[in-house]
Design an enzyme around this catalytic site. Structure first.
Site, PDB file in Angstrom:
ATOM      1  N   ARG A   3       6.715  -0.682 -11.629  1.00 53.80           N
ATOM      2  CA  ARG A   3       8.052  -1.278 -11.560  1.00 53.80           C
ATOM      3  C   ARG A   3       8.009  -2.767 -11.904  1.00 53.80           C
ATOM      4  O   ARG A   3       9.029  -3.369 -12.235  1.00 53.80           O
ATOM      5  CB  ARG A   3       8.573  -1.071 -10.131  1.00 53.80           C
ATOM      6  CG  ARG A   3      10.040  -1.137  -9.974  1.00 53.80           C
ATOM      7  CD  ARG A   3      10.487  -0.385  -8.764  1.00 53.80           C
ATOM      8  NE  ARG A   3      10.410  -1.184  -7.549  1.00 53.80           N
ATOM      9  CZ  ARG A   3      10.958  -0.806  -6.386  1.00 53.80           C
ATOM     10  NH1 ARG A   3      11.581   0.367  -6.306  1.00 53.80           N
ATOM     11  NH2 ARG A   3      10.864  -1.538  -5.329  1.00 53.80           N
ATOM     12  N   ARG A  23      10.344  11.098   3.683  1.00 47.15           N
ATOM     13  CA  ARG A  23       9.666  10.762   2.424  1.00 47.15           C
ATOM     14  C   ARG A  23       8.576   9.740   2.739  1.00 47.15           C
ATOM     15  O   ARG A  23       8.802   8.791   3.487  1.00 47.15           O
ATOM     16  CB  ARG A  23      10.695  10.190   1.450  1.00 47.15           C
ATOM     17  CG  ARG A  23      10.122   9.703   0.150  1.00 47.15           C
ATOM     18  CD  ARG A  23      11.266   9.384  -0.806  1.00 47.15           C
ATOM     19  NE  ARG A  23      10.791   8.760  -2.019  1.00 47.15           N
ATOM     20  CZ  ARG A  23      11.030   7.494  -2.358  1.00 47.15           C
ATOM     21  NH1 ARG A  23      11.767   6.728  -1.585  1.00 47.15           N
ATOM     22  NH2 ARG A  23      10.555   7.005  -3.472  1.00 47.15           N
ATOM     23  N   TRP A  81       0.814  -1.221   0.000  1.00 46.94           N
ATOM     24  CA  TRP A  81       0.000   0.000   0.000  1.00 46.94           C
ATOM     25  C   TRP A  81       0.848   1.272   0.000  1.00 46.94           C
ATOM     26  O   TRP A  81       0.339   2.348  -0.260  1.00 46.94           O
ATOM     27  CB  TRP A  81      -0.939   0.030   1.224  1.00 46.94           C
ATOM     28  CG  TRP A  81      -0.216  -0.249   2.521  1.00 46.94           C
ATOM     29  CD1 TRP A  81      -0.126  -1.452   3.160  1.00 46.94           C
ATOM     30  CD2 TRP A  81       0.558   0.677   3.305  1.00 46.94           C
ATOM     31  NE1 TRP A  81       0.656  -1.344   4.283  1.00 46.94           N
ATOM     32  CE2 TRP A  81       1.085  -0.048   4.402  1.00 46.94           C
ATOM     33  CE3 TRP A  81       0.853   2.032   3.195  1.00 46.94           C
ATOM     34  CZ2 TRP A  81       1.888   0.546   5.368  1.00 46.94           C
ATOM     35  CZ3 TRP A  81       1.663   2.625   4.160  1.00 46.94           C
ATOM     36  CH2 TRP A  81       2.166   1.881   5.225  1.00 46.94           C
ATOM     37  N   LYS A 127      -2.153  -8.018  -7.992  1.00 44.96           N
ATOM     38  CA  LYS A 127      -3.037  -7.871  -6.838  1.00 44.96           C
ATOM     39  C   LYS A 127      -2.504  -6.748  -5.943  1.00 44.96           C
ATOM     40  O   LYS A 127      -1.489  -6.917  -5.266  1.00 44.96           O
ATOM     41  CB  LYS A 127      -3.089  -9.171  -6.028  1.00 44.96           C
ATOM     42  CG  LYS A 127      -4.179  -9.147  -4.964  1.00 44.96           C
ATOM     43  CD  LYS A 127      -3.897 -10.052  -3.786  1.00 44.96           C
ATOM     44  CE  LYS A 127      -2.908  -9.454  -2.847  1.00 44.96           C
ATOM     45  NZ  LYS A 127      -3.299  -8.174  -2.237  1.00 44.96           N
ATOM     46  N   GLY A 171       6.632  -6.333  -0.278  1.00 42.61           N
ATOM     47  CA  GLY A 171       5.881  -6.269   0.973  1.00 42.61           C
ATOM     48  C   GLY A 171       6.763  -6.665   2.127  1.00 42.61           C
ATOM     49  O   GLY A 171       7.996  -6.558   2.048  1.00 42.61           O
ATOM     50  N   GLU A 203      11.152  -2.519  11.582  1.00 38.22           N
ATOM     51  CA  GLU A 203      10.823  -1.356  10.745  1.00 38.22           C
ATOM     52  C   GLU A 203       9.876  -0.450  11.525  1.00 38.22           C
ATOM     53  O   GLU A 203       8.825  -0.902  11.978  1.00 38.22           O
ATOM     54  CB  GLU A 203      10.089  -1.835   9.489  1.00 38.22           C
ATOM     55  CG  GLU A 203      10.994  -2.325   8.398  1.00 38.22           C
ATOM     56  CD  GLU A 203      10.203  -2.566   7.106  1.00 38.22           C
ATOM     57  OE1 GLU A 203       9.333  -3.448   7.112  1.00 38.22           O
ATOM     58  OE2 GLU A 203      10.466  -1.871   6.121  1.00 38.22           O
ATOM     59  N   CYS A 215      10.183   1.344   2.605  1.00 37.89           N
ATOM     60  CA  CYS A 215      11.151   0.295   2.932  1.00 37.89           C
ATOM     61  C   CYS A 215      12.554   0.880   2.972  1.00 37.89           C
ATOM     62  O   CYS A 215      13.435   0.347   3.631  1.00 37.89           O
ATOM     63  CB  CYS A 215      11.074  -0.814   1.903  1.00 37.89           C
ATOM     64  SG  CYS A 215      11.211  -0.182   0.228  1.00 37.89           S
ATOM     65  N   GLU A 266      10.926  -8.086  -2.967  1.00 35.60           N
ATOM     66  CA  GLU A 266      11.380  -6.793  -2.426  1.00 35.60           C
ATOM     67  C   GLU A 266      10.764  -6.673  -1.054  1.00 35.60           C
ATOM     68  O   GLU A 266       9.566  -6.408  -0.922  1.00 35.60           O
ATOM     69  CB  GLU A 266      10.895  -5.643  -3.323  1.00 35.60           C
ATOM     70  CG  GLU A 266      11.465  -5.660  -4.730  1.00 35.60           C
ATOM     71  CD  GLU A 266      12.934  -5.313  -4.790  1.00 35.60           C
ATOM     72  OE1 GLU A 266      13.502  -4.864  -3.777  1.00 35.60           O
ATOM     73  OE2 GLU A 266      13.528  -5.505  -5.853  1.00 35.60           O
TER      74      GLU A 266
HETATM   75  P1  NAP Z   1       2.403  -6.905   3.575  1.00 36.62           P
HETATM   76  O1  NAP Z   1       1.457  -7.039   4.684  1.00 36.62           O
HETATM   77  O2  NAP Z   1       3.443  -7.934   3.405  1.00 36.62           O
HETATM   78  O3  NAP Z   1       1.516  -6.780   2.257  1.00 36.62           O
HETATM   79  C1  NAP Z   1       2.067  -6.647   0.985  1.00 36.62           C
HETATM   80  C2  NAP Z   1       1.132  -7.268  -0.032  1.00 36.62           C
HETATM   81  O4  NAP Z   1       1.005  -8.655   0.247  1.00 36.62           O
HETATM   82  C3  NAP Z   1      -0.271  -6.706  -0.013  1.00 36.62           C
HETATM   83  O5  NAP Z   1      -0.792  -6.717  -1.316  1.00 36.62           O
HETATM   84  C4  NAP Z   1      -1.001  -7.722   0.845  1.00 36.62           C
HETATM   85  O6  NAP Z   1      -2.383  -7.725   0.573  1.00 36.62           O
HETATM   86  C5  NAP Z   1      -0.361  -9.004   0.390  1.00 36.62           C
HETATM   87  N1  NAP Z   1      -0.447 -10.103   1.325  1.00 36.62           N
HETATM   88  C6  NAP Z   1      -0.513 -10.082   2.676  1.00 36.62           C
HETATM   89  N2  NAP Z   1      -0.572 -11.343   3.154  1.00 36.62           N
HETATM   90  C7  NAP Z   1      -0.523 -12.172   2.084  1.00 36.62           C
HETATM   91  C8  NAP Z   1      -0.539 -13.591   1.911  1.00 36.62           C
HETATM   92  N3  NAP Z   1      -0.599 -14.419   2.944  1.00 36.62           N
HETATM   93  N4  NAP Z   1      -0.476 -14.087   0.662  1.00 36.62           N
HETATM   94  C9  NAP Z   1      -0.400 -13.277  -0.405  1.00 36.62           C
HETATM   95  N5  NAP Z   1      -0.398 -11.929  -0.314  1.00 36.62           N
HETATM   96  C10 NAP Z   1      -0.444 -11.381   0.910  1.00 36.62           C
HETATM   97  O7  NAP Z   1       3.188  -5.538   3.622  1.00 36.62           O
HETATM   98  P2  NAP Z   1       2.573  -4.083   3.783  1.00 36.62           P
HETATM   99  O8  NAP Z   1       2.394  -3.799   5.214  1.00 36.62           O
HETATM  100  O9  NAP Z   1       1.393  -3.900   2.898  1.00 36.62           O
HETATM  101  O10 NAP Z   1       3.727  -3.208   3.130  1.00 36.62           O
HETATM  102  C11 NAP Z   1       4.772  -2.737   3.864  1.00 36.62           C
HETATM  103  C12 NAP Z   1       5.991  -3.626   3.707  1.00 36.62           C
HETATM  104  O11 NAP Z   1       6.431  -3.611   2.365  1.00 36.62           O
HETATM  105  C13 NAP Z   1       7.145  -3.155   4.524  1.00 36.62           C
HETATM  106  O12 NAP Z   1       7.796  -4.222   5.152  1.00 36.62           O
HETATM  107  C14 NAP Z   1       8.076  -2.526   3.497  1.00 36.62           C
HETATM  108  O13 NAP Z   1       9.413  -2.481   3.865  1.00 36.62           O
HETATM  109  C15 NAP Z   1       7.820  -3.382   2.328  1.00 36.62           C
HETATM  110  N6  NAP Z   1       8.211  -2.688   1.092  1.00 36.62           N
HETATM  111  C16 NAP Z   1       9.339  -3.104   0.465  1.00 36.62           C
HETATM  112  C17 NAP Z   1       9.751  -2.482  -0.676  1.00 36.62           C
HETATM  113  C18 NAP Z   1      10.993  -2.947  -1.370  1.00 36.62           C
HETATM  114  O14 NAP Z   1      11.139  -2.649  -2.547  1.00 36.62           O
HETATM  115  N7  NAP Z   1      11.879  -3.663  -0.714  1.00 36.62           N
HETATM  116  C19 NAP Z   1       9.015  -1.418  -1.209  1.00 36.62           C
HETATM  117  C20 NAP Z   1       7.869  -1.003  -0.536  1.00 36.62           C
HETATM  118  C21 NAP Z   1       7.478  -1.674   0.627  1.00 36.62           C
HETATM  119  P3  NAP Z   1      -3.448  -7.217   1.671  1.00 36.62           P
HETATM  120  O15 NAP Z   1      -2.823  -6.021   2.323  1.00 36.62           O
HETATM  121  O16 NAP Z   1      -4.636  -6.899   0.886  1.00 36.62           O
HETATM  122  O17 NAP Z   1      -3.621  -8.367   2.610  1.00 36.62           O
END
Ligand code: NAP
Length: 488
Positions: free
Chosen positions: A170, A289, A161, A185, A239, A392, A295, A261
């Site tokens: 990307r 930012r 998100w 998704k 994520g 984090e 991340c 990522e």
């Molecule tokens: P998240 O909870 O891991 O969710 C990321 C995505 O995965 C969402 O679309 C989420 O959908 C989905 N998801 C969650 N549980 C899942 C499962 N069991 N099976 C399949 N998909 C699943 O992470 P977030 O809180 O949204 O995002 C923040 C994280 O992303 C942070 O840790 C950040 O560091 C990381 N991030 C990394 C980068 C990079 O390039 N390294 C860039 C940006 C963000 P729903 O939310 O709809 O469940």
């Protein structure tokens, strides 16, 4: 005060299709998923809630379109991506407003994300025509060694998100350039931007079935059958690390090609010889930012003891003066966090640091009684054992600790399971290069607080991930190398 009127908001939100985009058609889901505005808790829209069966329907569409898309001329794929880039830039205001509404970031930053996100389409429109293999004479002579690059096949992309547009472009940009079809998704909290993007891609000329979008409240139940389906050939995920680890396990069954990522815990190291003007400017960018919800956000400030007091004071002054409010309001620099859970987590981490002896220079409190606002915060004397040095923060909190020798600073910087990015500030070239070599991360920013660039390989090591996005490397994630041995 905002110059954006309520009728403008309705116009932009109502223009977004809210169905599942499968095989070029918009379909109903099984009920709806509400999308909340984190600045005031109001519901902006409801998007379709896909079932696991509908997830597989989207994969059917991607599989059906794969052969024809792979066979299109590279130039044609490039031209379509170029058109998508131009349309996105032309619609900067609409996409920026959507992101501000569903995610909270200030409008100025959302405009920046549109520019950044669109650049992936431009970059990969240029890469589509530069996919090439090689030809060599075997060292023993005789046999000729030829390689060819082929699209890996249908891709499943899962995005977070925090950057609703750029994390999608990307992945979609290189996949389409390589000749792969996609099911994407987005996170349930920010689906509108991806749905608007699907509409734009159709206008740009992307044929039905080449990009499919599913939105769902059941991401695990919908994703697992897609990942375990033998027709899928690639999973790309951005994520959190725990979810990424689970998806790698699921991918093992059919030895899926994966890009991950994942989370970060970026150190921001200020050496004694740093230019403090640049260091404070860099810290503002690396920390603030996206309201700290990145991340790549600086998560640990590791500052030489001789400059720590001045650096901390100057950072606190800048952070304390930032304007907080709804992202659509004029001049706002700090929007709301994404939800109540994010505020609770930041508050807990700050409480733990204070219990461990940290001191508050500014902030350390929630703001207002509506929406999810947290004040920009600077903490000093944070012991490296505090929870926020190991998790984090994902919020506007800058914890500062000190070091005395370079070895000690680098040891502290590397003391984490993560390895996405590190920042280092020094005016000494030898120190800069030595430190860049010794930091255990996929990316290093020297005297700058931002490293993201579509022309550079973005990605991490250790628990921060596998693979690279962007740069010359980005398209490789969507290509297989086939070797052909030719006897002469
Ligand atoms: P998240 O909870 O891991 O969710 C990321 C995505 O995965 C969402 O679309 C989420 O959908 C989905 N998801 C969650 N549980 C899942 C499962 N069991 N099976 C399949 N998909 C699943 O992470 P977030 O809180 O949204 O995002 C923040 C994280 O992303 C942070 O840790 C950040 O560091 C990381 N991030 C990394 C980068 C990079 O390039 N390294 C860039 C940006 C963000 P729903 O939310 O709809 O469940």
């Amino acid at each position: 005060m905002s110059t954006i009127t309520a009728s403008r908001i309705s116009e932009v939100v109502e223009a977004v299709p809210t169905g599942l985009f499968i095989g070029g058609a918009w379909l109903d889901g099984d009920g709806g998923v509400p999308v909340e505005d984190p600045s005031n808790g109001s519901i902006l829209a409801e998007v379709a809630d896909a079932t696991p069966a509908q997830g597989l329907l989207a994969l059917d569409a991607a599989v059906a379109a794969q052969k024809d898309w792979a066979a299109t001329d590279p130039r044609q794929r490039g031209e379509i991506l170029r058109k998508a880039y131009e349309l996105l830039v032309a619609r900067t205001e609409e996409f920026a407003l959507l992101m501000t509404l569903e995610m909270g970031k200030p409008l100025a930053e959302a405009r920046g994300e549109v520019a950044y996100g669109a650049e992936f389409f431009r970059w990969f429109s240029e890469e589509a025509v530069r996919i090439a293999g090689r030809y060599a004479v075997a060292p023993s002579g005789g046999t000729r060694l030829m390689t060819m690059k082929q699209p890996v096949g249908p891709v499943y992309a899962i995005t977070p998100w925090n950057f609703p547009l750029a994390m999608g472009t990307r992945k979609i940009g290189p996949a389409l350039a390589a000749g792969c079809t996609v099911v994407i998704k987005p996170a349930a909290q920010t689906p509108l931007t991806t749905l608007a993007l699907a509409k734009l891609l159709t206008e740009a000329g992307v044929p039905g079935g080449v990009v499919n979008v599913i939105t769902t409240s059941r991401s695990g139940a919908v994703s697992e059958p897609i990942i375990r389906d033998p027709r899928l050939r690639k999973l790309t995920f951005t994520g959190s690390t725990p979810v990424g680890q689970r998806l790698i396990e699921q991918s093992a069954q059919q030895v899926l090609k994966v890009s991950m990522e994942l989370g970060g815990n970026a150190p921001f190291v200020v050496f004694a010889d740093a230019n403090l003007d640049r260091a404070v400017d860099g810290a503002m960018l690396a920390k603030m930012r996206n309201i700290g919800e990145a991340c790549t956000a600086a998560n640990r400030f590791i500052v030489h003891e001789s400059v720590a007091a001045e650096f901390s004071e100057r950072l606190a002054q800048r952070m304390g003066a930032m304007k907080i409010g709804p992202g659509i309001d004029d001049g706002v620099q700090v929007g709301p966090l994404v939800d109540a859970a994010a505020v609770a987590k930041v508050s807990e981490l700050v409480a733990d640091a204070l219990d461990s002896g940290a001191k508050v220079l500014t902030g350390a409190k929630t703001v207002g009684d509506k929406g999810y606002f947290y004040a920009p915060t600077v903490l000093t004397d944070v012991p490296p054992t505090a929870d926020m040095f190991h998790q984090e923060i994902f919020g506007p909190v800058a914890p500062i600790t000190t070091f005395s020798t370079d070895d000690e600073g680098i040891l502290l910087a590397n003391d984490t399971e993560y390895g996405l990015v590190a920042y280092a500030f020094t005016e000494n070239l030898t120190r800069a290069l030595t430190v860049a070599e010794r930091l255990e991360t996929g990316m290093v920013g020297i005297n700058q607080g931002i490293v993201s660039n579509p022309a550079a390989p973005f990605g991490g090591v250790k628990a921060s991930g596998i693979g690279r996005e962007g740069g010359l490397e980005g398209i490789e994630e969507y290509l297989e190398t086939k070797y052909v041995g030719i006897a002469l």
